[in-house]
Design an enzyme around this catalytic site. Sequence first.
Site, PDB file in Angstrom:
ATOM      1  N   TYR A   1      -5.378 -23.061  -3.097  1.00  0.00           N
ATOM      2  CA  TYR A   1      -5.700 -24.138  -2.159  1.00  0.00           C
ATOM      3  C   TYR A   1      -7.004 -23.839  -1.417  1.00  0.00           C
ATOM      4  O   TYR A   1      -7.866 -24.718  -1.286  1.00  0.00           O
ATOM      5  CB  TYR A   1      -4.554 -24.296  -1.173  1.00  0.00           C
ATOM      6  CG  TYR A   1      -4.712 -25.463  -0.221  1.00  0.00           C
ATOM      7  CD1 TYR A   1      -4.493 -26.765  -0.655  1.00  0.00           C
ATOM      8  CD2 TYR A   1      -5.060 -25.261   1.113  1.00  0.00           C
ATOM      9  CE1 TYR A   1      -4.630 -27.838   0.214  1.00  0.00           C
ATOM     10  CE2 TYR A   1      -5.201 -26.326   1.987  1.00  0.00           C
ATOM     11  CZ  TYR A   1      -4.982 -27.610   1.530  1.00  0.00           C
ATOM     12  OH  TYR A   1      -5.126 -28.669   2.400  1.00  0.00           O
TER      13      TYR A   1
ATOM     14  N   LYS B   1     -10.526 -26.119  -1.427  1.00  0.00           N
ATOM     15  CA  LYS B   1     -11.081 -26.661  -0.191  1.00  0.00           C
ATOM     16  C   LYS B   1     -12.451 -26.051   0.124  1.00  0.00           C
ATOM     17  O   LYS B   1     -13.307 -26.706   0.731  1.00  0.00           O
ATOM     18  CB  LYS B   1     -10.110 -26.413   0.963  1.00  0.00           C
ATOM     19  CG  LYS B   1      -8.898 -27.332   0.956  1.00  0.00           C
ATOM     20  CD  LYS B   1      -9.301 -28.783   1.131  1.00  0.00           C
ATOM     21  CE  LYS B   1      -8.099 -29.689   1.325  1.00  0.00           C
ATOM     22  NZ  LYS B   1      -8.497 -31.100   1.550  1.00  0.00           N
TER      23      LYS B   1
END
Length: 287
Positions: free
Chosen positions: A157, A161
């Site tokens: 993740y 990002k």
Amino acid sequence: MGGGLASPARRDEVVLITGCSDEGIGAALAFEFWDMGFTVVATSRSLNTMTSFAGHQRIETVALDLLSKNSIEEAVKFVMATYGRIDILINNAAMPCTAPLAEVPTEILDKVYRTNFLGPVMLIQSVVPHMVKKGKGKIVNVGSIVSFAAGPFTGPYSASKAALQCSTDALRLELKPFNIDVMLLVPGAVHTGIGPKGAEVVRSYSSELQIFKPYEAYLLERTKLAHHPKSTPAPLFAKKAAAAILARPSPMCYTYGYLSRIYRILYYCPYWIRNWWFTSKMPKWMV
């Protein structure tokens, strides 16, 4: 939140928001911008996940799957045909992923990367020509505090990002000559409905774990971090975020929410301090 039909004054501007599933940041932003007088188009992969808008006839809901270029183009085409403009694009949709990088299936990595980075880029590419033609616009990419300091089991993740964050910085300079502002919006720990989705991802690959099989319960527990008692309520975050987005000039990067200040500080700290901080938060049996 969502005062809706009694809003005192309407504006001409259209806001397109992705990731507007119930109880999330996107839904809270949709209600906030509507209450401020904007025309709002709320999107999600499935209309069934946007039940909070059921009694709000003035917020347009559209299905938009960031994994499908055709879905993206059709959604943008619909908005332009219906309203003739997109003034603010908010790339909020994201796929959570709590997983050990050494064992997470590559197909999950691929889906996380395509949802959190490639999808927003494809949407930007579809919207920017309309903003250029109009002579102005604003793009807001929603990042994450974990891209400032990646802790254990946030690798997939955090990386997705971070890619979005770096691209936002480049895009800001590239689109400046066209009077299009580009902003990074970084939530801290915000109370949303993302926890169950994160747990679903863990369960989808847990049977394949070998080295990290003893960590399975801990991985599931980590998906609940956004539900910490001190986490920022989504409507409060949306109110602060909307004010920052509309500020003149708006900040290039705006962070708000529980733990966001700590992570910004960790970003500038030596690695040994980061490691100490994250290690101190892990169960003793893991360290």
